[in-house]
Design a protein around this motif. Structure first.
Motif, PDB file in Angstrom:
ATOM      1  N   PHE A  43      52.965  31.645   9.339  1.00 42.56           N
ATOM      2  CA  PHE A  43      53.806  31.142  10.438  1.00 42.56           C
ATOM      3  C   PHE A  43      54.149  29.673  10.209  1.00 42.56           C
ATOM      4  O   PHE A  43      55.298  29.264  10.367  1.00 42.56           O
ATOM      5  CB  PHE A  43      53.074  31.340  11.764  1.00 42.56           C
ATOM      6  N   LEU A  90      57.823  27.775   9.336  1.00 41.25           N
ATOM      7  CA  LEU A  90      58.373  26.583  10.000  1.00 41.25           C
ATOM      8  C   LEU A  90      58.688  25.471   8.997  1.00 41.25           C
ATOM      9  O   LEU A  90      59.599  24.680   9.216  1.00 41.25           O
ATOM     10  CB  LEU A  90      57.387  26.057  11.045  1.00 41.25           C
ATOM     11  N   ILE A 110      56.538  18.352  12.238  1.00 45.80           N
ATOM     12  CA  ILE A 110      56.541  19.564  13.064  1.00 45.80           C
ATOM     13  C   ILE A 110      55.537  19.420  14.195  1.00 45.80           C
ATOM     14  O   ILE A 110      55.808  19.787  15.342  1.00 45.80           O
ATOM     15  CB  ILE A 110      56.265  20.804  12.193  1.00 45.80           C
ATOM     16  N   THR A 156      56.913  17.265  16.833  1.00 45.10           N
ATOM     17  CA  THR A 156      57.901  17.979  17.654  1.00 45.10           C
ATOM     18  C   THR A 156      57.218  18.773  18.742  1.00 45.10           C
ATOM     19  O   THR A 156      57.651  18.774  19.897  1.00 45.10           O
ATOM     20  CB  THR A 156      58.746  18.914  16.759  1.00 45.10           C
ATOM     21  N   PHE A 157      56.130  19.466  18.404  1.00 45.43           N
ATOM     22  CA  PHE A 157      55.431  20.271  19.408  1.00 45.43           C
ATOM     23  C   PHE A 157      54.705  19.425  20.435  1.00 45.43           C
ATOM     24  O   PHE A 157      54.573  19.814  21.589  1.00 45.43           O
ATOM     25  CB  PHE A 157      54.453  21.235  18.735  1.00 45.43           C
ATOM     26  N   ILE A 210      63.919  22.420  14.395  1.00 42.72           N
ATOM     27  CA  ILE A 210      62.654  23.145  14.577  1.00 42.72           C
ATOM     28  C   ILE A 210      62.694  24.018  15.821  1.00 42.72           C
ATOM     29  O   ILE A 210      62.361  25.210  15.764  1.00 42.72           O
ATOM     30  CB  ILE A 210      61.483  22.147  14.640  1.00 42.72           C
ATOM     31  N   LEU A 211      63.101  23.456  16.953  1.00 37.41           N
ATOM     32  CA  LEU A 211      63.028  24.202  18.212  1.00 37.41           C
ATOM     33  C   LEU A 211      64.150  25.214  18.390  1.00 37.41           C
ATOM     34  O   LEU A 211      63.953  26.232  19.061  1.00 37.41           O
ATOM     35  CB  LEU A 211      63.021  23.219  19.389  1.00 37.41           C
ATOM     36  N   ARG A 216      64.171  27.226  13.553  1.00 40.45           N
ATOM     37  CA  ARG A 216      63.007  27.716  12.817  1.00 40.45           C
ATOM     38  C   ARG A 216      61.970  28.405  13.703  1.00 40.45           C
ATOM     39  O   ARG A 216      61.419  29.434  13.309  1.00 40.45           O
ATOM     40  CB  ARG A 216      62.360  26.569  12.047  1.00 40.45           C
ATOM     41  N   LEU A 217      61.699  27.870  14.869  1.00 39.19           N
ATOM     42  CA  LEU A 217      60.699  28.478  15.753  1.00 39.19           C
ATOM     43  C   LEU A 217      61.139  29.852  16.257  1.00 39.19           C
ATOM     44  O   LEU A 217      60.352  30.805  16.180  1.00 39.19           O
ATOM     45  CB  LEU A 217      60.365  27.545  16.915  1.00 39.19           C
ATOM     46  N   ALA A 226      60.758  32.323  13.348  1.00 42.05           N
ATOM     47  CA  ALA A 226      59.369  32.650  13.042  1.00 42.05           C
ATOM     48  C   ALA A 226      58.758  33.565  14.111  1.00 42.05           C
ATOM     49  O   ALA A 226      58.042  34.513  13.789  1.00 42.05           O
ATOM     50  CB  ALA A 226      58.550  31.366  12.912  1.00 42.05           C
ATOM     51  N   LEU A 227      59.052  33.290  15.371  1.00 38.97           N
ATOM     52  CA  LEU A 227      58.523  34.140  16.445  1.00 38.97           C
ATOM     53  C   LEU A 227      59.122  35.545  16.391  1.00 38.97           C
ATOM     54  O   LEU A 227      58.418  36.536  16.610  1.00 38.97           O
ATOM     55  CB  LEU A 227      58.803  33.498  17.806  1.00 38.97           C
TER      56      LEU A 227
END
Length: 75
Positions: free
Chosen positions: A15, A19, A31, A34-35, A48-49, A52-53, A56-57
Protein backbone atom coordinates in the motif's frame (compact mmCIF):
# COMPACT_ATOMS: atom_id res chain seq x y z
CA UNK A 1 -2.00 -18.75 11.08
CA UNK A 2 1.67 -17.89 11.49
CA UNK A 3 1.75 -16.26 8.05
CA UNK A 4 -1.10 -13.88 8.87
CA UNK A 5 1.24 -11.26 10.38
CA UNK A 6 3.52 -11.49 7.38
CA UNK A 7 0.57 -10.93 5.05
CA UNK A 8 -0.51 -7.85 7.02
CA UNK A 9 3.02 -6.41 6.83
CA UNK A 10 3.13 -7.17 3.11
CA UNK A 11 -0.25 -5.48 2.59
CA UNK A 12 0.87 -2.26 4.30
CA UNK A 13 4.21 -2.33 2.47
CA UNK A 14 2.56 -2.67 -0.91
CA UNK A 15 0.00 0.00 0.00
CA UNK A 16 2.83 2.39 0.86
CA UNK A 17 4.62 1.41 -2.34
CA UNK A 18 1.49 2.21 -4.31
CA UNK A 19 1.44 5.68 -2.74
CA UNK A 20 5.14 6.23 -3.48
CA UNK A 21 5.32 5.07 -7.09
CA UNK A 22 4.16 7.46 -9.78
CA UNK A 23 5.34 9.87 -12.43
CA UNK A 24 6.18 12.42 -9.72
CA UNK A 25 8.68 11.21 -7.11
CA UNK A 26 7.36 11.95 -3.62
CA UNK A 27 9.28 10.79 -0.56
CA UNK A 28 7.68 8.83 2.29
CA UNK A 29 8.24 11.79 4.61
CA UNK A 30 6.22 14.05 2.32
CA UNK A 31 3.40 11.49 2.20
CA UNK A 32 3.42 11.37 6.00
CA UNK A 33 3.30 15.18 6.11
CA UNK A 34 0.26 15.08 3.83
CA UNK A 35 -1.62 12.70 6.12
CA UNK A 36 -0.67 14.69 9.22
CA UNK A 37 -1.71 17.95 7.57
CA UNK A 38 1.60 19.80 7.57
CA UNK A 39 2.30 19.49 3.83
CA UNK A 40 3.23 22.88 2.40
CA UNK A 41 3.37 21.84 -1.26
CA UNK A 42 -0.23 22.02 -2.45
CA UNK A 43 0.51 20.14 -5.68
CA UNK A 44 1.86 17.09 -3.82
CA UNK A 45 -1.10 17.31 -1.47
CA UNK A 46 -3.45 17.20 -4.47
CA UNK A 47 -1.55 14.32 -6.13
CA UNK A 48 -1.58 12.16 -3.02
CA UNK A 49 -5.11 12.82 -1.78
CA UNK A 50 -6.89 13.04 -5.13
CA UNK A 51 -5.08 10.46 -7.24
CA UNK A 52 -2.79 8.05 -5.43
CA UNK A 53 -4.80 7.40 -2.26
CA UNK A 54 -8.10 6.61 -4.05
CA UNK A 55 -6.22 4.35 -6.49
CA UNK A 56 -4.54 2.45 -3.66
CA UNK A 57 -7.76 2.09 -1.65
CA UNK A 58 -9.66 0.91 -4.73
CA UNK A 59 -7.01 -1.71 -5.45
CA UNK A 60 -7.16 -2.99 -1.86
CA UNK A 61 -10.96 -3.12 -1.83
CA UNK A 62 -11.03 -4.89 -5.20
CA UNK A 63 -8.62 -7.49 -3.81
CA UNK A 64 -10.82 -8.00 -0.77
CA UNK A 65 -13.91 -8.37 -2.95
CA UNK A 66 -12.20 -10.89 -5.22
CA UNK A 67 -10.97 -12.96 -2.29
CA UNK A 68 -14.42 -13.00 -0.70
CA UNK A 69 -16.07 -13.98 -3.96
CA UNK A 70 -13.57 -16.82 -4.34
CA UNK A 71 -14.31 -17.96 -0.81
CA UNK A 72 -18.05 -17.92 -1.46
CA UNK A 73 -17.68 -19.91 -4.66
CA UNK A 74 -15.77 -22.65 -2.83
CA UNK A 75 -18.40 -23.13 -0.15
Amino acid sequence: MKYFGLLIILLFGLFLGDLLIGSVAISPLEILKTFVGTQENEIWNQIILSFRLPKALTADLAGVALSLSGLLMQT
